[in-house]
Write an enzyme that holds these catalytic residues in place. Structure first.
Site, PDB file in Angstrom:
ATOM      1  N   HIS A 171       0.875  -1.178   0.000  1.00 23.91           N
ATOM      2  CA  HIS A 171       0.000   0.000   0.000  1.00 23.91           C
ATOM      3  C   HIS A 171       0.914   1.231   0.000  1.00 23.91           C
ATOM      4  CE1 HIS A 171      -2.738   2.962   1.891  1.00 23.91           C
ATOM      5  NE2 HIS A 171      -3.734   2.178   1.521  1.00 23.91           N
ATOM      6  N   ASP A 175       3.242  -4.424   8.093  1.00 22.14           N
ATOM      7  CA  ASP A 175       2.003  -3.662   7.959  1.00 22.14           C
ATOM      8  C   ASP A 175       0.859  -4.669   8.080  1.00 22.14           C
ATOM      9  OD1 ASP A 175      -0.325  -2.627   6.920  1.00 22.14           O
ATOM     10  OD2 ASP A 175       0.588  -1.742   5.137  1.00 22.14           O
ATOM     11  N   GLN A 180      -4.371  -5.289   6.952  1.00 17.06           N
ATOM     12  CA  GLN A 180      -5.363  -6.211   6.366  1.00 17.06           C
ATOM     13  C   GLN A 180      -5.304  -7.602   6.997  1.00 17.06           C
ATOM     14  OE1 GLN A 180      -7.697  -5.218   4.517  1.00 17.06           O
ATOM     15  NE2 GLN A 180      -6.938  -3.254   3.773  1.00 17.06           N
ATOM     16  N   LYS A 205     -10.377  -0.953  10.625  1.00 18.52           N
ATOM     17  CA  LYS A 205     -10.511  -2.133   9.766  1.00 18.52           C
ATOM     18  C   LYS A 205     -10.833  -3.375  10.592  1.00 18.52           C
ATOM     19  CE  LYS A 205      -7.142  -0.359   6.443  1.00 18.52           C
ATOM     20  NZ  LYS A 205      -7.916   0.180   5.330  1.00 18.52           N
ATOM     21  N   CYS A 239      -4.777   2.505  -3.592  1.00 16.12           N
ATOM     22  CA  CYS A 239      -3.537   3.031  -2.987  1.00 16.12           C
ATOM     23  C   CYS A 239      -2.380   2.050  -3.171  1.00 16.12           C
ATOM     24  CB  CYS A 239      -3.721   3.356  -1.504  1.00 16.12           C
ATOM     25  SG  CYS A 239      -4.870   4.677  -1.214  1.00 16.12           S
TER      26      CYS A 239
HETATM   27  N1  7TS Z   1      -1.662  -0.762   4.735  1.00 16.45           N
HETATM   28  C1  7TS Z   1      -2.571  -1.527   4.120  1.00 16.45           C
HETATM   29  C2  7TS Z   1      -2.207  -2.901   3.669  1.00 16.45           C
HETATM   30  C3  7TS Z   1      -3.860  -1.007   3.917  1.00 16.45           C
HETATM   31  O1  7TS Z   1      -4.776  -1.769   3.309  1.00 16.45           O
HETATM   32  C4  7TS Z   1      -4.172   0.301   4.351  1.00 16.45           C
HETATM   33  C5  7TS Z   1      -5.505   0.939   4.082  1.00 16.45           C
HETATM   34  C6  7TS Z   1      -3.191   1.023   5.016  1.00 16.45           C
HETATM   35  C7  7TS Z   1      -1.946   0.461   5.169  1.00 16.45           C
HETATM   36  C8  7TS Z   1      -3.446   2.375   5.570  1.00 16.45           C
HETATM   37  O2  7TS Z   1      -4.305   2.265   6.647  1.00 16.45           O
HETATM   38  P1  7TS Z   1      -4.910   3.577   7.352  1.00 16.45           P
HETATM   39  O3  7TS Z   1      -5.904   3.034   8.311  1.00 16.45           O
HETATM   40  O4  7TS Z   1      -3.785   4.278   7.992  1.00 16.45           O
HETATM   41  O5  7TS Z   1      -5.533   4.373   6.230  1.00 16.45           O
HETATM   42  N2  7TS Z   1      -6.174   0.390   2.983  1.00 16.45           N
HETATM   43  C9  7TS Z   1      -7.268   0.879   2.348  1.00 16.45           C
HETATM   44  C10 7TS Z   1      -7.850   0.251   1.266  1.00 16.45           C
HETATM   45  O6  7TS Z   1      -7.470  -0.825   0.790  1.00 16.45           O
HETATM   46  N3  7TS Z   1      -8.894   0.987   0.830  1.00 16.45           N
HETATM   47  O7  7TS Z   1      -9.001   2.062   1.621  1.00 16.45           O
HETATM   48  C11 7TS Z   1      -7.988   2.016   2.561  1.00 16.45           C
END
Ligand code: 7TS
Length: 419
Positions: free
Chosen positions: A136, A213, A216, A239, A377
């Protein structure tokens, strides 16, 4: 096209009562465009159970105050509630100590904190950082920034046509110049579950710290920090059925102690004079300013909710659901799934031959079905598979085979409309 062959139909799936679980999530019973909501955008953010919504309301009605600052009753109460979540998370991820659990804004801030703080101290000119090709943007850009600042080089482990990191190529990138390795546990764009334990051990053979990370991963599986032996692991509450605006950076105490603060301000100090400031102990050294107290408390309620679930049954149910969705979607000859790893969790990215992903998203939305379209992203992943965008259905344990069938009907409508 290889279907996820290790996704077996599990005997325990019947133990998991999805109809009962769905009752806990009020939004799942709403309508969109007059149709029952089919929410398949869980990788972007999950829905929240009533208990989390109630915890947030209760906090503001009965507990609201600032933490760590006051002698009065409410301040003590809020501090206790805030710290209680830290304890719950420490147990939930099996961290060695509460000092290793730092509240951040989310995964993005977790990665930035490590890139900036660890980078400042440990990454220098000529050094290298290693990531993978399925990251990401939030696990790419912070490393690019720190490499640019420090005169270091970013190396990228490639992925194969199934969307799996080529572990032999990854191993070849590790050397004496590598100061940090960072990669996703589960890919948001493809659903690939990476062999994290093996990849961590390979980096540790060279004495290189590893950041995972986990954004997910946590929504789909239990993760044990001490068993994984990673050095940093970061994830987002929103999430995993908790509120937005809060997440966790786990870090090994020894490393966190060796790192400089990320931001300066209240709470992260022990004493301040104009000549010299000394810093607070972990975890507060990395928690400058008033934290997101209400959402941390709400996150605690989400952890309570998750603790009451039968995770082996959930994992089996989700694997079964993903295998079913893979089968149903691939039976449509116009659909191509991007990301066909044998080990996947929660995500099916796909393209409909001859139709732009945004048009797919718009048509299925008119049927009440929420999928995400775009680059997710993860623009380098799109480039690797030579697609501008995909449509992505992402699942949580409250989704059903009937919802997969609704998506399949929605895709047929897309094909009817666009020919
Ligand atoms: N890493 C992964 C693998 C992610 O899927 C996401 C967010 C992030 C980092 C960032 O997370 P945040 O909570 O700091 O924003 N992924 C997604 C997505 O797949 N669609 O919207 C956000």
């Amino acid at each position: 096209m290889s279907i996820a062959t290790d996704i077996a139909t599990p005997a325990v799936a019947s133990k998991f009562d999805v109809a009962r679980i769905r009752k806990d999530f009020p939004i799942l019973h709403t309508k969109v465009h007059g149709k029952p909501l089919v929410y398949l955008d869980n990788a972007a953010t999950s829905q929240k159970p009533q208990s989390v919504i109630d915890a947030l309301a209760r906090y503001y009605k009965e507990q609201n105050s600032n933490v760590h600052r006051g002698v009065h009753f409410l301040s003590g109460f809020a501090t206790e509630a805030y710290e209680e979540t830290r304890k719950k998370i420490t147990r939930y991820i099996n961290a060695a100590s509460e000092r290793e659990v730092i509240f951040v804004r989310g995964t993005t801030e977790g990665v930035n904190l490590v890139a900036q703080s660890f980078g400042k101290k440990f990454i220098g000119k000529g050094d290298e950082a290693v990531i993978s090709a399925l990251e990401h943007h939030s696990n790419i850009v912070p490393w690019q920034m720190v490499c640019d600042e420090r005169g270091a080089t970013l190396r990228v482990a490639p992925i194969n046509d199934d969307g799996e990191i080529i572990v032999e190529e990854y191993a070849k990138l590790l050397n004496a110049k590598t100061k940090i390795v960072a990669f996703a546990h589960v890919s948001n764009a493809l659903g690939t579950v990476n062999p994290v334990k093996e990849m961590i051990a390979l980096a540790h053979d060279h004495g290189i710290p590893v950041l995972i990370d986990g954004a997910q991963a946590l929504p789909h599986m239990r993760v044990d920090m001490q068993d994984l032996d990673c050095d940093f692991y970061t994830f987002s509450s929103h999430k995993m059925f908790g509120p937005t605006g809060v997440g966790v950076l786990y870090g090994k105490e020894k490393l966190l102690n060796a790192m400089p603060p990320y931001q300066g301000g209240g709470d992260m100090i022990r004493s301040v004079t104009f000549e010299k400031t000394t810093y607070n102990d972990l975890p507060y050294k990395f928690e400058a300013g008033t934290p997101n107290i209400a959402d941390v408390v709400g996150f605690g309620a989400a952890i309570d909710y998750l603790n009451n679930l039968d995770f082996p049954a959930i994992e089996s149910y989700e694997h079964d659901l993903l295998a079913y969705a893979t089968e149903v979607l691939t039976s449509n000859k116009r659909v191509r799934i991007i990301g066909t790893s044998k080990h996947k969790a929660g995500v099916i990215s796909f393209v409909v031959d001859g139709v732009h992903a945004h048009d797919v998203g718009t048509i299925v939305d008119s049927e009440g079905i929420a999928v995400r379209t775009g680059h997710h992203c993860a623009m380098p992943v799109m480039e690797r598979f030579k697609v501008a965008a995909t449509a992505r259905a992402s699942f949580a344990f409250y989704n059903t085979k009937e919802e997969v069938d609704a998506l399949a009907r929605g895709i047929n409508k897309v094909i009817e409309v666009f020919g």
